[in-house]
Structures are given as structure tokens and as C-alpha cells.
Design a protein around this motif. Structure first.
Motif, PDB file in Angstrom:
ATOM      1  N   UNK A 125      17.761   8.587   7.630  1.00 17.04           N
ATOM      2  CA  UNK A 125      16.824   9.083   6.627  1.00 17.04           C
ATOM      3  C   UNK A 125      16.334  10.469   6.993  1.00 17.04           C
ATOM      4  N   UNK A 126      16.208  11.315   5.964  1.00 18.16           N
ATOM      5  CA  UNK A 126      15.489  12.568   6.151  1.00 18.16           C
ATOM      6  C   UNK A 126      14.560  12.694   4.960  1.00 18.16           C
ATOM      7  N   UNK A 127      13.261  12.826   5.181  1.00 16.17           N
ATOM      8  CA  UNK A 127      12.310  12.903   4.077  1.00 16.17           C
ATOM      9  C   UNK A 127      11.278  13.984   4.351  1.00 16.17           C
ATOM     10  N   UNK A 128      11.500  15.198   3.833  1.00 18.16           N
ATOM     11  CA  UNK A 128      10.545  16.278   4.096  1.00 18.16           C
ATOM     12  C   UNK A 128       9.220  16.095   3.354  1.00 18.16           C
ATOM     13  N   UNK A 129       9.117  15.068   2.496  1.00 21.81           N
ATOM     14  CA  UNK A 129       7.863  14.858   1.766  1.00 21.81           C
ATOM     15  C   UNK A 129       6.826  14.070   2.555  1.00 21.81           C
ATOM     16  N   UNK A 130       7.261  13.464   3.677  1.00 23.24           N
ATOM     17  CA  UNK A 130       6.363  12.556   4.399  1.00 23.24           C
ATOM     18  C   UNK A 130       5.036  13.201   4.830  1.00 23.24           C
ATOM     19  N   UNK A 131       5.040  14.420   5.413  1.00 20.98           N
ATOM     20  CA  UNK A 131       3.748  14.973   5.850  1.00 20.98           C
ATOM     21  C   UNK A 131       2.748  15.121   4.696  1.00 20.98           C
ATOM     22  N   UNK A 133      12.266  12.859  -2.942  1.00 16.05           N
ATOM     23  CA  UNK A 133      13.425  12.392  -3.703  1.00 16.05           C
ATOM     24  C   UNK A 133      14.373  13.544  -4.046  1.00 16.05           C
ATOM     25  N   UNK A 134      13.866  14.778  -4.077  1.00 18.20           N
ATOM     26  CA  UNK A 134      14.759  15.906  -4.362  1.00 18.20           C
ATOM     27  C   UNK A 134      15.480  16.385  -3.094  1.00 18.20           C
ATOM     28  N   UNK A 135      14.713  16.569  -2.016  1.00 24.49           N
ATOM     29  CA  UNK A 135      15.295  17.182  -0.814  1.00 24.49           C
ATOM     30  C   UNK A 135      15.630  16.172   0.282  1.00 24.49           C
ATOM     31  N   UNK A 136      15.246  14.914   0.054  1.00 24.93           N
ATOM     32  CA  UNK A 136      15.458  13.922   1.106  1.00 24.93           C
ATOM     33  C   UNK A 136      16.872  13.378   1.088  1.00 24.93           C
ATOM     34  N   UNK A 137      17.166  12.575   2.084  1.00 27.69           N
ATOM     35  CA  UNK A 137      18.482  11.947   2.178  1.00 27.69           C
ATOM     36  C   UNK A 137      18.302  10.549   2.743  1.00 27.69           C
ATOM     37  N   UNK A 138      19.060   9.604   2.171  1.00 25.27           N
ATOM     38  CA  UNK A 138      19.054   8.259   2.731  1.00 25.27           C
ATOM     39  C   UNK A 138      20.490   7.765   2.759  1.00 25.27           C
ATOM     40  N   UNK A 139      20.902   7.276   3.898  1.00 25.09           N
ATOM     41  CA  UNK A 139      22.271   6.804   3.989  1.00 25.09           C
ATOM     42  C   UNK A 139      22.414   5.696   5.014  1.00 25.09           C
ATOM     43  N   UNK A 140      23.590   5.123   5.005  1.00 26.68           N
ATOM     44  CA  UNK A 140      23.860   4.011   5.924  1.00 26.68           C
ATOM     45  C   UNK A 140      25.191   4.242   6.618  1.00 26.68           C
ATOM     46  N   UNK A 141      25.276   3.738   7.847  1.00 29.47           N
ATOM     47  CA  UNK A 141      26.548   3.827   8.544  1.00 29.47           C
ATOM     48  C   UNK A 141      26.683   2.625   9.486  1.00 29.47           C
ATOM     49  N   UNK A 142      27.880   2.080   9.526  1.00 24.92           N
ATOM     50  CA  UNK A 142      28.163   1.023  10.495  1.00 24.92           C
ATOM     51  C   UNK A 142      28.980   1.638  11.622  1.00 24.92           C
ATOM     52  N   UNK A 143      28.566   1.405  12.854  1.00 31.72           N
ATOM     53  CA  UNK A 143      29.305   1.947  13.995  1.00 31.72           C
ATOM     54  C   UNK A 143      29.629   0.810  14.952  1.00 31.72           C
TER      55      UNK A 143
END
Lengths: 281, 460
Positions: free
Chosen positions: B388-394, B182-192
Motif C-alpha cells: 500500500x501507498x497512501x499519501x492521503x494518510x497524514x 484514491x487518486x495518488x495511492x496504490x494498493x496491490x497484492x503479491x504472493x511470494x
């Protein structure tokens, strides 16, 4: 003749098995118990065959998938896991005293699947989110966990009846006398919860892995996820109370009821909250 | 000072604290499932009275899973687990290192009859065949001779003593992993839209735009349905570009994310938007209709007359009047006329007879003697991607693995200690089986099995 017809017969067989277990408790004697077990095994065998048949039919429709994809199929599978758990314990312990409180749960699940409004018993194709190899392992492990908790719930009810009996031994009846002892119920509650807990944990883990691939996050606080965590916490507490003096026994039996309520809410109640897992849209 | 330290330590090592924390957490989560959270909270908050709404807001009840209360509970639980585990670890270590002998006091008193086996064989023969049986079944065994008794000692699943620490540690891993996420991750959306390229992603909270150092092009979006109309496949064919060069190409589907440069792309939604191409017809007077397909910005010359048309806008639903195209026509004299061509202008004009006289802007025959007709606006699919980028997953995955392993070890392979005593009972030789375990049922099964093996070997 179809698998749904077999499954409606299985519903009646489970009801019959429950009545026979009840006769055994009230009238005593070996023969009622043997008949009850025979009915339970017959129903279980027929249900297994029907589930496999339904699985096979889905392939001949060209939309093959394990029959675990909607409310109807999961209810049938829930009943199946409860019976599996029950028959396993009966075989392992050699005691037929648990059937009278556990088999009716399987019967109720079967009956709910066939009569509840809005439950569709057709074989449906899988929507994109469900097209995953994790579907089967997630659903199977979750329901094995639920079955353990259902069994513990049955034992919890027995525990309360038995304590009522222990308080007033003079007007105790045959039914209460034939219930297992408090110590063995307590042990059975602990063991079935421990088993259910391991399965629920694996169920949540497989669900998380699946969510990681399907929804972009291993945990999204979707209501069903959240409620499965609440259920997990309730049983984690139950497994820890034995370390607090005086908490085993009645309080643990009470927690089986709290826990199973949470299981039912996780399974069914959550469908009325908005979320990703909802069966109702 | 030491007093405070001890009482703090006993407070944080208490299992009652664990139970209380877990119950409060469960209650908080329940609240979170009943009160709409995050994106959906706004609408709900407006229906509450301002007082209650601001109270809920102060308590963080509109975003329970990121509220200060939640983080405090997580922190306390982590502290509690750590102190509790550290407190108990030496005891487990001592139990693990306990020597096999002497046999615990009272172990062989009050044994049930099925744990005592009698044989006519002499003691020596019995001992040697028993020892080889135990070695074959369990591997390492210890032997001790004391006061006419011979003892064998066996241990199983000693590692299971530490399983509980594995489970507790796994929870710490998961808490740490989720905080990192939640600190270093990123979640976003985009329509293309199909054919479009972008490197700008709207972050989930909608407050900022995240710029990727590569860009994504949607080559094609495909929607397949089953015969009964249920959706079968959502699929986006994507190309990832860096400095204009394709670095990755792939089909994105639900359940099959694509990893690129530390980001994961998910098929999240889709839609269709007008604004692709419009099909326009026009005629001069009663003349033949001409057909042109146009996009925004396109220019073309009208036949016979030399007027110049530019497409200004293409709208799917203009002021609830339906599809419309806005034109700018430059006459050969250099005069500009702008007006809308609505697809359903005939129906609209019937409903509002005054419309065309009051608002000539909607008259498709404003540039006389031409009249324009909008035949259709082609729908264009766009794909909705979650990024999404979530470095906490491992760390979370490691925690999950550790937890499942620990629980299986604890509940299915409990630590068991078994002792076998051989002595003389009159003229017979007596073999007694006993053991110790937290898990009595498992111990009983183990002892039953050992008894059967001894009988099958013909030792008794």
C-alpha cells in the motif's frame, strides 16, 4: 464458583433491579427506589469483579488479554457500560426515574450473552488480527458510545410515553406522572447523545488507526465500518436538528430510536453480512 | 444577479441541506453493505436480470464508495460545510470579542434563591476577599462599578466557541485526504514463495502490474497455532533488496507492517503450493529402489544403463488425479520418452483398468525395464503480501485529531460567561451569581461550584 456463575447471578440481579424500579414508578415511595439503586449497585459491583476475574483467569491460561475479544465478552461489557452510564447519571442528577427504561437494556444484554445460540463463553486466545494494543481502547470507547445511545433510547421511549400523558392529562396514571418532565428528558437525550457521539467518534478513530496497522488501510468499507459511519451520521443529524426550528422534542426522540436501531445493526446485524469484523466464522 | 447569489448562498448555508445530504449518504452506504461490491459484485450481477444489472451498474451501485453519486454528495457536503461555517464565523468572533460590560440585560432578574448569597460582613471586606478568591480560581477577571453595584466578570473556554469550525474543517481534511489517497495511492497484492524474490505487484483492480524500484524476498514463512488449533502467528521473514543489495530486513506480522521507500507491506494471507521438490523412487526390474529428490529442470542419470532423466513438470493435482511429475528420459541411443509419474497410479489404474493401455503417457513403467514411483511432493509456503501507498494518510490523521479535539472542546468544555454582583441588601451585603452559556447544565455546575467556594472561604 466461577466468573460465568457470578455473571448469571448478575443477570438476575439486574432483572430484580428493573422490577424494583418498576415498583417505584407504580407504587411510589422512596424505599422502592432505594432498594432498586442498591440492587443496581450490587449487580454492577459483582459484574466488575467477575470481569476482572475473567481477565485474570486468561493470564493464568497463558493467553492473557482483556475480556473484550468475542461476542460473549463484548455483550457482558456492553451491559457493564450501560450500568456505568445509568449509575453515573443517577448519582449526578439524583433522579431514579431513568432506571426503569435503562436497566432492562443491561439485563437484556446479559441475558442474550448467556442464552443466545452460538455465543461461546469460553476464554479463547487471540487470533493474529486481534493481537493489538488498540483492541482495548477501540472496544472500550465504542461501547461507551453505545451505552450513551442506549441511555438516550430509554429516554426517547419515556419521552413518547410522557407526550401521550401530556395529551390526555385527565386519565394519566401514576407511572406516567412520575416520569421526568419533557424538558428534562429532552435535555437528557441531547446530553447522552453528545457524550455517546464523542465516544463513538473516538471509537471509530481508534478503530481506523488499528485498521491502518492491521488491514493496510484506515478505511476499507467493511460492513461494520460502514454501519458505524451510518450510526455516526444518524447521531450527527440528531445533534444538528436542534438548529432547525421545531425539530427538537418528538423528532429528536424518534431519532434516538432510529439511532439505537442502527447501533444494534452495527453491533449484531452486521455479523450476518460478509466482512472482516464478523464474529461468526 | 445579487439575488441569485444570495439565494445560492442561503441554499448552501442551510442546515436542512446538511441533514438531507447526510441522510442520502447514509442510505447510499446502507445500499453498499447489502449489494456485493467491487470484486464480489460480478457473481451477484450475473444472478440479476440484465436490465436491473445494467441499471445498478449505471448508478454505480456495484462500487458505491467510488461512484459518481458518492463523489457528488461529498462535494456538496464540503461546499455546504464551508459556506455554513463561513456564514457563522463572524457571529462567533463577535461573541468572543464581546466586552465583559455592560452586563447583559435582565441577567440578574429572577435569580433562583441558591444563586443569591447574603453576608453580615461589610461590603469592603467582602469585596476584597471575593476578588482574591475569584483571581485565585479563574486567573483573569474584569471588574466594573456601576450605580452602587460592583460586578466581576469571568470567561471560561472561549476557544470552545470555535470548536465547531474545527470539527467542520476536520471533515474537509478527511474528505481531501481520502480523495488524495484514491487518486495518488496504490494498493496491490503479491504472493511470494519461500526463497523467491519479486518486484512486481498486482494492483487491486487486477488490470495492471506495478513495478517497484526495489524487490522483496521471502526468506521464510512461519505459521504458529495455539494448542486448540486456532492460528497464533503468521510471520514472513522478508529481505528488501535494491540493486541486489539488502536495504532492509525484517519480520512481517499481522498488526506490524513494514515501511520501505514509501510503501507499507502487510501480512495479508498465506498458502502452500506444491511445486517445490518431489521425491521419486525408481527400480530396475525387481532390483533395489533408488531414491532421488528433484525440482523442475533437474537432470540425473539412471543407474546401470546410462539413460538421462529430466524433470519437466511437478504438479500438485494433475487433472484431478492428484500429485504428478512429468519426466523426459533420453536413452543412450538418443530416443526421448515423456510420461507422467502419478503418486496414486495404483488406485487410479484399479478404477480405470483401460487407462494405461489407452494412455501410455500415464504408465510409470513406460521406460522399460525401469519403473518410477512418486513418493511425495513437498509443500512450499508462500506468503500473501498487501502493498500500500497512501499519501492521503497524514491529512486524514490530522483531520481525525482535529475532530476529536473539537468535539471534546465543544461538549465537555463549553464556553461559559459568569458575572458576580455585589451590592447592599438592607444592612447585609448581597452576592449574586449569574451566567450565560449554550450549555446550561455546565453553567449550573460552574455556578454551584463557585457558590460552594464562596461559602468555604467564609465570605458568607
Amino acid at each position: 464458583m466461577s466468573h460465568t456463575l457470578i455473571l448469571s447471578w448478575v443477570t438476575f440481579i439486574y432483572f430484580g433491579a428493573f422490577v424494583l424500579y418498576l415498583f417505584r414508578m407504580i407504587l411510589g415511595g422512596q424505599s422502592w427506589g432505594k432498594l432498586a439503586s442498591l440492587a443496581a449497585w450490587t449487580g454492577f459491583a459483582a459484574q466488575t469483579a467477575a470481569i476482572l476475574w475473567r481477565w485474570n483467569v486468561s493470564y493464568s491460561l497463558g493467553i492473557g488479554h482483556a475480556p473484550l475479544s468475542n461476542l460473549y465478552e463484548s455483550m457482558i461489557f456492553f451491559a457493564w457500560t450501560i450500568m456505568l452510564f445509568h449509575l453515573f447519571i443517577e448519582w449526578r442528577t439524583g433522579s431514579r426515574a431513568f432506571g426503569v427504561f435503562v436497566v432492562p437494556l443491561a439485563f437484556l444484554a446479559m441475558a442474550y450473552a448467556s442464552i443466545a445460540p452460538g455465543v461461546n463463553n469460553e476464554i479463547q486466545p487471540l487470533i493474529p488480527a486481534l493481537q493489538s494494543n488498540w483492541l482495548t481502547s477501540h472496544v472500550v470507547t465504542c461501547f461507551m458510545g453505545y451505552a450513551g445511545f442506549a441511555f438516550a433510547f430509554g429516554c426517547g421511549l419515556m419521552y413518547f410515553l410522557k407526550t401521550a400523558d401530556a395529551d390526555k392529562p385527565e386519565n394519566s396514571n401514576h407511572f406516567l406522572k412520575r416520569l421526568p418532565t419533557l424538558a428534562s428528558l429532552d435535555l437528557m437525550i441531547y446530553q447522552s447523545i453528545a457524550l455517546g457521539f464523542v465516544f463513538l467518534t473516538i471509537g471509530i478513530m481508534t478503530g481506523s488507526i488499528w485498521a491502518h496497522y492491521a488491514w493496510g488501510s484506515y478505511w476499507s468499507w467493511d460492513p461494520k465500518e460502514t454501519w458505524s459511519l451510518i450510526t455516526w451520521i444518524v447521531y450527527a443529524v440528531t445533534l444538528h436538528v436542534q438548529y432547525i426550528k421545531g425539530w427538537r422534542g418528538k423528532r429528536m426522540a424518534a431519532l434516538t430510536i432510529v439511532g439505537f436501531t442502527s447501533v444494534l445493526f452495527t453491533y449484531l446485524g452486521v455479523n450476518y453480512l460478509p466482512g472482516l469484523h464478523s464474529y461468526l466464522n | 444577479m445579487t439575488n441569485i447569489k444570495t439565494s445560492l448562498r442561503s441554499f448552501f448555508s442551510s442546515i436542512r441541506l446538511t441533514v438531507v445530504l447526510l441522510i442520502v449518504m447514509a442510505l447510499l452506504f446502507m445500499v453498499g453493505t447489502f449489494i456485493p461490491q467491487r470484486e464480489s459484485a460480478m457473481e451477484f450481477a450475473q444472478r440479476l436480470s440484465p436490465g436491473i444489472s445494467s441499471l445498478f451498474h449505471a448508478l454505480g451501485l456495484f462500487d458505491v464508495y467510488h461512484s459518481p453519486l458518492y463523489y457528488v454528495l461529498l462535494g456538496l457536503l464540503a461546499l455546504n460545510l464551508t459556506v455554513c461555517s463561513l456564514n457563522r464565523l463572524p457571529g462567533s468572533w463577535k461573541l468572543y470579542r464581546t466586552p465583559h460590560f455592560p452586563v447583559p440585560e435582565g441577567l440578574f432578574s429572577k435569580l433562583p434563591p441558591n444563586r443569591v448569597l447574603l453576608t453580615e460582613q461589610n461590603r469592603e471586606a467582602c469585596l476584597s476577599s471575593l476578588e482574591s478568591l475569584l483571581k485565585a480560581s479563574y486567573g483573569a477577571i474584569e471588574k466594573d462599578v456601576k450605580g452602587g453595584h460592583v460586578f466581576f466578570s469571568i470567561r471560561k473556554a472561549g476557544l470552545s466557541l470555535f470548536s465547531v469550525y474545527g470539527v467542520h474543517l476536520s471533515i474537509l481534511f478527511m474528505i481531501a485526504g481520502s480523495v488524495i489517497g484514491s487518486v495518488f495511492g496504490f494498493e496491490g497484492y503479491v504472493n511470494i514463495g519461500e526463497g523467491e524474490t519479486t518486484n512486481l505487484i498486482d494492483s487491486r483492480n487486477g488490470r495492471d502490474i506495478h513495478r517497484l524500484d526495489f524487490s522483496v524476498r521471502c526468506d521464510k514463512f512461519t505459521l504458529e497455532t495455539y494448542a486448540n488449533g486456532m492460528p497464533k502467528t503468521y510471520r514472513s521473514d522478508l529481505t528488501f533488496l535494491k540493486d541486489g543489495q539488502p536495504i532492509r530486513q525484517g519480520a512481517l506480522m499481522v498488526n506490524h507492517p513494514i515501511h520501505v521507500n514509501g510503501y507499507r507491506f502487510y501480512q495479508s494471507s498465506f498458502g502452500s503450493a506444491p511445486g517445490g521438490r518431489a521425491v521419486l523412487n525408481y527400480s530396475k526390474g525387481k532390483g533395489q529402489e533408488e531414491k532421488v529428490a528433484v525440482s523442475v529442470g533437474d537432470r540425473f542419470d539412471l543407474k546401470e544403463g546410462g539413460a538421462h532423466v529430466e524433470i519437466l513438470r511437478i504438479e500438485g493435482n494433475l487433472m484431478k488425479f492428484g500429485p504428478g511429475v512429468k519426466l523426459d528420459i533420453a536413452s543412450p541411443q538418443g530416443r526421448h520418452i515423456q510420461f507422467w509419474v502419478l503418486q496414486h497410479i495404483d488406485e487410479i489404474a484399479e478404477m480405470y483398468p483401460e487407462l494405461l493401455t489407452q494412455f501410455p503417457l500415464f504408465d510409470p513403467a513406460l521406460f522399460k525395464p525401469y519403473r518410477f514411483f512418486l513418493k511425495e511432493i513437498e509443500q512450499q509456503y508462500y506468503t500473501g503480501l498487501q502493498v500500500v501507498r497512501d499519501p492521503g494518510v497524514p491529512l486524514v490523521a490530522l483531520g481525525a485529531f482535529l475532530m476529536v479535539t473539537g468535539l471534546i472542546l465543544r461538549h465537555f468544555m463549553p464556553h461559559r460567561r459568569i458575572w458576580v454582583r455585589v451590592d447592599a441588601a438592607g444592612r447585609q451585603t448581597r452576592i449574586s451569581l449569574a451566567g450565560r452559556s449554550r450549555h446550561m447544565a455546565a453553567l449550573d455546575r460552574e455556578l454551584d461550584l463557585l457558590g460552594r467556594r464562596i461559602q468555604e472561604k467564609g465570605i458568607v
